[in-house]
Write a protein that holds these residues in place. Structure first.
Motif, mmCIF file in Angstrom:
data_model
loop_
_atom_site.group_PDB
_atom_site.id
_atom_site.type_symbol
_atom_site.label_atom_id
_atom_site.label_comp_id
_atom_site.label_asym_id
_atom_site.label_seq_id
_atom_site.Cartn_x
_atom_site.Cartn_y
_atom_site.Cartn_z
ATOM 1 N N MET A 23 38.698 53.174 37.957
ATOM 2 C CA MET A 23 38.041 52.492 39.072
ATOM 3 C C MET A 23 38.895 52.638 40.329
ATOM 4 O O MET A 23 40.111 52.795 40.249
ATOM 5 N N TYR A 50 36.136 43.518 40.308
ATOM 6 C CA TYR A 50 35.602 43.508 38.952
ATOM 7 C C TYR A 50 35.091 42.143 38.510
ATOM 8 O O TYR A 50 33.976 42.010 38.028
ATOM 9 N N SER A 51 35.898 41.109 38.726
ATOM 10 C CA SER A 51 35.496 39.791 38.227
ATOM 11 C C SER A 51 34.259 39.288 38.973
ATOM 12 O O SER A 51 33.445 38.555 38.410
ATOM 13 N N LYS A 75 31.867 41.254 40.076
ATOM 14 C CA LYS A 75 30.744 42.005 39.519
ATOM 15 C C LYS A 75 30.335 41.405 38.172
ATOM 16 O O LYS A 75 29.143 41.252 37.881
ATOM 17 N N VAL A 76 31.332 41.047 37.378
ATOM 18 C CA VAL A 76 31.039 40.441 36.089
ATOM 19 C C VAL A 76 30.297 39.121 36.276
ATOM 20 O O VAL A 76 29.378 38.794 35.535
ATOM 21 N N ARG A 136 43.572 41.388 42.844
ATOM 22 C CA ARG A 136 42.544 41.334 41.817
ATOM 23 C C ARG A 136 42.493 39.963 41.155
ATOM 24 O O ARG A 136 41.420 39.447 40.858
ATOM 25 N N ALA A 143 40.705 42.375 32.132
ATOM 26 C CA ALA A 143 39.257 42.235 32.300
ATOM 27 C C ALA A 143 38.774 40.903 31.738
ATOM 28 O O ALA A 143 37.917 40.237 32.332
ATOM 29 N N ALA A 148 40.540 38.148 31.482
ATOM 30 C CA ALA A 148 40.984 37.104 32.408
ATOM 31 C C ALA A 148 40.079 37.097 33.636
ATOM 32 O O ALA A 148 39.900 36.064 34.281
ATOM 33 N N GLY A 149 39.506 38.261 33.983
ATOM 34 C CA GLY A 149 38.587 38.334 35.116
ATOM 35 C C GLY A 149 37.209 37.807 34.778
ATOM 36 O O GLY A 149 36.300 37.902 35.605
ATOM 37 N N GLY A 150 37.021 37.297 33.594
ATOM 38 C CA GLY A 150 35.761 36.638 33.266
ATOM 39 C C GLY A 150 34.800 37.475 32.449
ATOM 40 O O GLY A 150 33.668 37.064 32.201
ATOM 41 N N ALA A 151 35.225 38.678 32.019
ATOM 42 C CA ALA A 151 34.302 39.540 31.297
ATOM 43 C C ALA A 151 34.309 39.210 29.802
ATOM 44 O O ALA A 151 35.367 39.086 29.207
ATOM 45 N N THR A 204 30.950 43.198 27.734
ATOM 46 C CA THR A 204 31.155 43.731 29.085
ATOM 47 C C THR A 204 32.441 44.544 29.145
ATOM 48 O O THR A 204 32.477 45.615 29.748
ATOM 49 N N ARG A 264 36.924 63.909 36.282
ATOM 50 C CA ARG A 264 37.443 62.543 36.380
ATOM 51 C C ARG A 264 38.712 62.445 35.554
ATOM 52 O O ARG A 264 38.740 62.815 34.388
#
Lengths: 359, 567
Positions: free
Chosen positions: A94, A102-103, A105-106, A150, B181, B183-186, B190, B278
């Motif tokens: 990304m 990211y968070s 978007k989630v 982030r 990820a 911790a970011g709420g996923a 997801t 990529r």
């Protein structure tokens, strides 16, 4: 923002306890550093707070909610905790903006709102205009800032730092330290900051929790930790304090008491309520030692002098107790010489409380 | 140059020269010979062979079929292999090593054995279905004799290949990337979709390319399932042409084999291009992620996994064993009818079959032995050599294995059709041409573990011997070989297991007297004697099992990843 409390938290793995009966209360908006040698359980403590590990016993609360305890464990994604990892953990597939957003978007936030928040977060860490870059094309310090942005963008109730400066070089460390401090001042976020570097912990934290072998050795302000260590481990770990065996001769009076150390009598600082006892220890610092050729003090042998530029590291053996070696620094002009006899005087010190004494 | 310097460089040059000769003989020469046949048949440049090949409608049909089953099989393998890899690696599923062992097992079984086993399961004569009285009436067409049957079995055969590569990738995924990820709420799903799978694309694409090459070059499955339905892919088309026309049609088949080579290469190239677009390189190293707790779903997921393993491994093998115990086609298996006659017949009574056991055993042993001997010096030059051209060396050893087996078989035929110049030795129509092809094709199976063995050894061990005065050959014998021996020998055992029931190469190279197990098994099945084919299969699978157990004894001394079935 929220307060964080740990109540008698224990975490056992297959055959050892990584965290033993730790209780800590972090006030809303406080900056707490968790300090200790490697393997002391500090990273496990952080992973328990984040929810990646489950407590064996005890309870963790964020705000008023019990997140880990007997009733189970709230999943990490539901805790609203931000983490800055030692290796940054930026997703290589990304861009910087996608990483930060990211968070959002989630959480299915409106795209325009999300974009604005990402811009704000980039500005907050001084990375405007780098949103379209890939993490691979950033320097170490920039990556660390992206990681910070982030975790901030979701306005977490609590931010956890896992040795965030360990991978940076010395110059960058100092400037990132300043940034963390000003970030904390600006946002007032509750922060738990894991580190093994005591200078870092002292510079940043409101209070420091020193951990040793899974236990909480002392929880205090940096000043108190330095001047009034609660036990031998903290005394020797913080700024390499010098530990000396002593007998307490008088009861405490206005924070001081009389002791005997290496054959000489001395007044040291102590906790209220100390009573005469044998087999005690005092902690003193290099600055508390004087070379006094004629005055009161104790004699001994200078075993080694290692000049380090501006000061020298001295190893000294008192003649009354030849098994003991004192390590201390003497600033220039260094007058001691290897193999010579010398007389030292202790000006002051701190009486380490008896083991088990309430703090 | 002083004598002393010349002496010390001499041994290294001898080693390098010997390695170069081996590689030219086994790898470069056959490929060049094949290309010469296409562009200059008969010695002069011409496009006749190419034009003739392109004009034939059979070429186009077979190419189309090859692409259909190749892509279909690859898709199925990638989907199933990736799913199993994610479940086994990232969740708290129980009995992980047993699952890995069982799921990877089909990879160790020859494709034609897989095909035979599945055919026995579903056909009208199926002793398994007869146990429940569920077999279709005799004369009913086996549902596996179809495009979808071939695709299904290719997927079953090569799903484990994808699994191994994706699992290796997942294990290297630092846990912080997943934890950041979360911790970011996923939630877990997801994280899987937005973080794990995108980061795994290089592994998945590499696995897909490998699976594609394997599917396209596979002979056993389309031979057993496609030929009865007259559904020909390029390898089976080549086989039929050669079986019918003999050496006269070699030029034509050379064109077809190059066509397969090109299709396989196109698959690898496509992967290269896509992964270059990529770059998801993961730089940091860390612990691998904590397993995701399936909670109340765990029993269901585990049951699903074991069901899959029962369907792809145990049921077919069970069907195979049942068939091998039945006295004749279509007879139901009961305590009374069960017999070991089929085993006695293939081992002792049938000349070609017993000869095949003998041939395959010594061919496999010879190939394994030679490969171990050669892999040690080649690995030395590749892993520790300083020369630039060693990368090329590695590539040219990989080539005969990376390309479909028919390509090498045709090249060997072209090379040895006439007696070897100067010596007059005739390899064509003898067992030696098969040995040559095995050496060329399987060398890399011993080389890869040997190289990873070298990477684990501290070079200082060799340098200490050098300081002590040991020359290169002495060091090779006393220091290096003992140190890399476990890895090289494990590679040798892998070669033995692969070569023992090999069919693709020997189907094109065998002659009367030089039959291999695979060839005889194939002719039994084509002649309708599935019982004998099943008995031979059961014997080879049993030998493979035993060898896997023996090889496991080496496991403590091996770099991880050398034994695919070990977790």
């Amino acid at each position: 923002m929220a307060r964080l409390s740990l109540d008698n938290v224990t975490k056992s793995f297959a055959n050892f306890d990584a965290v033993k009966d730790v209780s800590i209360d972090v006030a809303d908006g406080e900056f707490l550093a968790v300090l200790g040698p490697s393997g002391c359980g500090k990273t496990t403590l952080l992973r328990l707070v984040a929810g990646f590990e489950k407590v064996t016993s005890g309870e963790i609360r964020i705000g008023n909610e019990v997140v880990s305890g007997k009733g189970g464990s709230v999943a990490p994604e539901k805790r609203r905790v931000g983490i800055v990892f030692q290796n940054y953990a930026l997703w290589p597939h990304m861009t910087v903006a996608e990483n930060i957003g990211y968070s959002l978007k989630v959480a299915k936030l409106d795209k325009a709102v999300a974009r604005r928040k990402v811009e704000d977060a980039l500005a907050l860490v001084n990375l405007q205009g780098l949103g379209e870059r890939r993490p691979a094309n950033l320097s170490g310090g920039q990556r660390q800032r992206v990681a910070l942005a982030r975790c901030l963008v979701a306005a977490p109730s609590l931010v956890l730092f896992d040795e965030p400066l360990a991978n940076l070089d010395v110059h960058l460390r100092a400037s990132m330290e300043d940034e963390f401090a000003s970030f904390h001042k600006r946002t007032g976020t509750t922060i738990v900051y894991i580190t093994h570097d005591q200078a870092e912990a002292m510079a940043l934290a409101d209070r420091i929790a020193v951990m040793d072998d899974g236990r909480l050795a002392q929880l205090a302000t940096p000043r108190e930790l330095y001047h009034e260590p609660a036990n031998e481990m903290v005394a020797s770990f913080i700024s390499q304090g010098i530990l000396l065996p002593a007998d307490v001769l008088s009861a405490e009076q206005v924070g001081h008491c009389k002791i005997r150390v290496l054959g000489t009598e001395l007044i040291v600082r102590c906790r209220p309520g100390e009573r005469p006892r044998a087999g005690a220890k005092i902690c003193c610092r290099s600055a508390d030692l004087d070379v006094s050729p004629d005055g009161p003090g104790f004699d001994g042998l200078v075993k080694r002098v290692i000049y380090q530029g501006g000061s020298a590291h001295i190893e000294f053996t008192p003649s009354t107790s030849p098994d003991l070696t004192l390590h201390f620094e003497q600033p220039d002009p260094v007058v001691l010489e290897s193999g010579a006899q010398a007389r030292l005087r202790i000006r002051s010190g701190w009486l380490i409380p008896a083991a088990g004494a309430a703090s | 140059m002083s004598t002393r310097i010349r002496e010390s460089r001499g041994q290294e040059m001898v080693l390098t020269a010997a390695v170069a000769i081996v590689i030219v003989l086994l790898s470069l020469l056959p490929m060049l010979r094949l290309i010469k046949e296409i562009v200059a048949p008969g010695g002069t440049l011409s496009a006749v062979a190419i034009k003739a090949g392109l004009a034939s409608p059979a070429t186009w049909i077979a190419t189309w079929h090859t692409l259909v089953v190749g892509i279909g099989g690859t898709l199925l393998a990638v989907l199933s292999g990736t799913l199993v890899a994610v479940l086994v690696t990232l969740t708290d599923i129980r009995a992980r090593s047993a699952m890995v062992l069982c799921y990877v097992m089909p990879l160790m079984i020859a494709p034609q054995v897989t095909a035979l086993a599945w055919l026995q399961l579903f056909g009208p004569a199926s002793p398994f279905l007869k146990l429940f009285g569920a077999a279709p009436p005799l004369g009913t067409r086996n549902p596996l004799y179809s495009t979808s049957g071939i695709i299904l079995l290719l997927g079953v055969q090569y799903g484990p290949l994808v699994f191994l590569l994706v699992r290796a990738g997942l294990r290297k995924l630092p846990r912080e990337l997943i934890e950041a990820a979360r911790a970011g709420g996923a939630g877990w799903f997801t994280v899987l979709v937005t973080i794990v799978l995108p980061l795994m694309t290089p592994s998945i694409m590499a696995a897909a390319a490998l699976a594609f090459v394997s599917c396209v070059g596979n002979f056993g499955i389309p031979a057993f399932l496609g030929i009865p339905a007259n559904y020909l892919v390029l390898p089976t088309l080549i086989y039929q042409k050669l079986a019918g026309g003999g050496p006269a049609v070699l030029g034509e088949t050379a064109f077809l084999s190059v066509l397969i080579g090109i299709i396989a290469m196109a698959g690898i190239l496509a992967q290269e291009i896509m992964s270059r677009r990529r770059d998801y390189r993961i730089s940091s190293t860390s612990l691998s992620a904590e397993p995701y707790e399936l909670g109340r779903w765990r029993p269901a997921v585990q049951a699903g996994m074991w069901l899959l393993i029962i369907v792809v491994l145990f049921l077919p093998l069970f069907g195979l064993v049942l068939t091998s115990l039945v006295p004749g086609y279509g007879i139901a298996l009961t305590a009374k009818t069960a017999t070991f006659d089929n085993y006695r017949f293939v081992l002792f009574e049938h000349d070609a079959a017993s000869r095949a056991f003998f041939n395959s055993f010594w061919l496999s042993i010879a190939a394994a032995f030679f490969a171990v001997l050669v892999a040690v010096p080649i690995g030395y030059l590749i892993a520790w050599g300083k020369q630039r051209w060693v990368r090329l060396l590695n590539l040219s050893v990989e080539l005969p294995y990376a390309l479909p087996g028919v390509v090498l078989a045709i090249a060997s035929l072209l090379m040895f059709l006439r007696p070897i110049p100067l010596t007059g030795i005739q390899l064509y129509n003898t067992v030696w041409i098969i040995l040559y092809a095995y050496l060329a094709r399987f060398l890399v199976l011993a080389l890869r573990p040997t190289i990873s063995g070298y990477h684990q050894i501290d070079r200082a061990l060799e340098e200490a011997a050098q300081v002590a005065g040991a020359g290169l050959f002495t060091r090779m014998r006393t220091i290096i070989f003992p140190l890399v021996a476990p890895a090289a020998i494990a590679g040798g055992l892998l070669i033995f297991m692969t070569a023992l029931s090999e069919l693709t190469v020997s189907a094109l190279l065998w002659s009367s007297g030089s039959e291999t197990i695979g060839v005889v098994m194939f002719s039994f099945e084509q002649g309708g004697d599935s019982n004998y084919a099943a008995a031979m299969s059961v014997i080879t699978v049993a030998v493979t099992f035993v060898l896997m157990l023996v090889t496991n004894l080496l496991a403590p001394y091996l770099p991880t990843g050398v034994l695919p079935w070990r977790d």
